[in-house]
Design an enzyme around this catalytic site. Sequence first.
Site, PDB file in Angstrom:
ATOM      1  N   ASP A  14       6.709   9.570 -33.489  1.00  0.00           N
ATOM      2  CA  ASP A  14       6.471   8.336 -33.908  1.00  0.00           C
ATOM      3  C   ASP A  14       6.913   8.139 -35.472  1.00  0.00           C
ATOM      4  O   ASP A  14       6.595   9.133 -35.696  1.00  0.00           O
ATOM      5  CB  ASP A  14       4.897   7.970 -33.491  1.00  0.00           C
ATOM      6  CG  ASP A  14       4.424   6.452 -33.701  1.00  0.00           C
ATOM      7  OD1 ASP A  14       5.497   5.509 -33.927  1.00  0.00           O
ATOM      8  OD2 ASP A  14       3.338   6.117 -33.749  1.00  0.00           O
ATOM      9  N   ASN A  62       8.716   0.511 -23.970  1.00  0.00           N
ATOM     10  CA  ASN A  62       9.601   0.379 -25.027  1.00  0.00           C
ATOM     11  C   ASN A  62      10.571  -0.884 -24.643  1.00  0.00           C
ATOM     12  O   ASN A  62      11.494  -1.184 -25.398  1.00  0.00           O
ATOM     13  CB  ASN A  62      10.311   1.750 -25.461  1.00  0.00           C
ATOM     14  CG  ASN A  62       9.503   2.590 -26.202  1.00  0.00           C
ATOM     15  OD1 ASN A  62       9.503   3.605 -26.277  1.00  0.00           O
ATOM     16  ND2 ASN A  62       8.603   2.052 -26.883  1.00  0.00           N
TER      17      ASN A  62
HETATM   18  C1  FPP Z   1       8.761   5.557 -31.999  1.00  0.00           C
HETATM   19  O1  FPP Z   1       8.873   5.370 -33.566  1.00  0.00           O
HETATM   20  C2  FPP Z   1      10.192   6.397 -31.754  1.00  0.00           C
HETATM   21  C3  FPP Z   1      10.888   6.036 -30.413  1.00  0.00           C
HETATM   22  C4  FPP Z   1      10.327   5.066 -29.557  1.00  0.00           C
HETATM   23  C5  FPP Z   1      12.122   6.612 -30.322  1.00  0.00           C
HETATM   24  C6  FPP Z   1      12.410   8.041 -30.375  1.00  0.00           C
HETATM   25  C7  FPP Z   1      13.635   8.652 -29.899  1.00  0.00           C
HETATM   26  C8  FPP Z   1      14.239   9.452 -30.565  1.00  0.00           C
HETATM   27  C9  FPP Z   1      13.817  10.516 -31.643  1.00  0.00           C
HETATM   28  C10 FPP Z   1      15.450   9.604 -30.250  1.00  0.00           C
HETATM   29  C11 FPP Z   1      15.972  10.074 -28.778  1.00  0.00           C
HETATM   30  C12 FPP Z   1      17.338  10.385 -28.500  1.00  0.00           C
HETATM   31  C13 FPP Z   1      17.636  11.072 -27.386  1.00  0.00           C
HETATM   32  C14 FPP Z   1      19.166  11.388 -27.097  1.00  0.00           C
HETATM   33  C15 FPP Z   1      16.618  11.825 -26.482  1.00  0.00           C
HETATM   34  P1  FPP Z   1       9.014   3.924 -33.852  1.00  0.00           P
HETATM   35  O2  FPP Z   1      10.365   3.481 -33.644  1.00  0.00           O
HETATM   36  O3  FPP Z   1       7.938   3.109 -32.918  1.00  0.00           O
HETATM   37  O4  FPP Z   1       8.667   3.995 -35.248  1.00  0.00           O
HETATM   38  P2  FPP Z   1       7.571   2.958 -36.096  1.00  0.00           P
HETATM   39  O5  FPP Z   1       6.188   2.854 -35.294  1.00  0.00           O
HETATM   40  O6  FPP Z   1       7.381   3.575 -37.282  1.00  0.00           O
HETATM   41  O7  FPP Z   1       8.193   1.561 -35.900  1.00  0.00           O
END
Ligand code: FPP
Length: 231
Positions: A14, A62
């Site tokens: 996250d 998501n």
């Molecule tokens: C949450 O942070 C993150 C995600 C929903 C995506 C995680 C994905 C990756 C690290 C890349 C994966 C790629 C592969 C090829 C497996 P957020 O976007 O919710 O962060 P925030 O809460 O700060 O907005």
Amino acid sequence: MSTENLTHLAVIMDGNGRWAKKRNLPRTAGHLAGLKALKKIILASKKSDVKFLSLYAFSTENWRRPDSEVNYLMNLIASKLPSEIKFYKSEQIRILVRGDRTNLPKAAINAINKVEDETKEFSAITVILCINYGGHDEIVRSVNSILKENPTTEITEDLIKSHMQFNDIVPCVDMIVRSAGEKRLSNFLLWESAYAELGFYDTLFPDWDEQMINIVIKDYQSRIRKFGGIS
Ligand code: FPP
């Protein structure tokens, strides 16, 4: 003090968006930085003898994000999984993808099938990417597959467990950790979290590295696991 090894670690990645916002970058730049951190923590976990590493990459919820962000993440999966196969092979990393892949874009499904197939003989560490994964969905899918086999059977805990994806390969999770300061499970490994240790850390996921994994392992080793018994 736990003398047990941390065999199966699970990470709720996250804070990618916040990491990007802090730098005046688009959210997608945060996901790309998260991908770089992901590689670092795979190597650090392997070095520390963690045998199974589950990573929450895309949840069943998501899909509610803007189309542009969903497309970016799906394209990342479709392009990066195959392009990293050389790295997985050189490090003897097995990749499994947990979750309902049937509704993913065709290119992502092809990439997932390819990377699973080409890494299937490796076991230095097994990385379980959770994509279109939801704890509720996983339990429902397990129960439905039991009923498909035998519509009149009595549902038991053992049956639910034995019909879950990769149950024969992946052991129960020992510790679930989350980055970026939020303290919730967000539908991750709900069945398995029954006796998992939990850890919440403020560091945003793109800033995770070997040092963070060492902190997590130290934290795990300080816990006393009782599984409902007494110590
Ligand atoms: C949450 O942070 C993150 C995600 C929903 C995506 C995680 C994905 C990756 C690290 C890349 C994966 C790629 C592969 C090829 C497996 P957020 O976007 O919710 O962060 P925030 O809460 O700060 O907005």
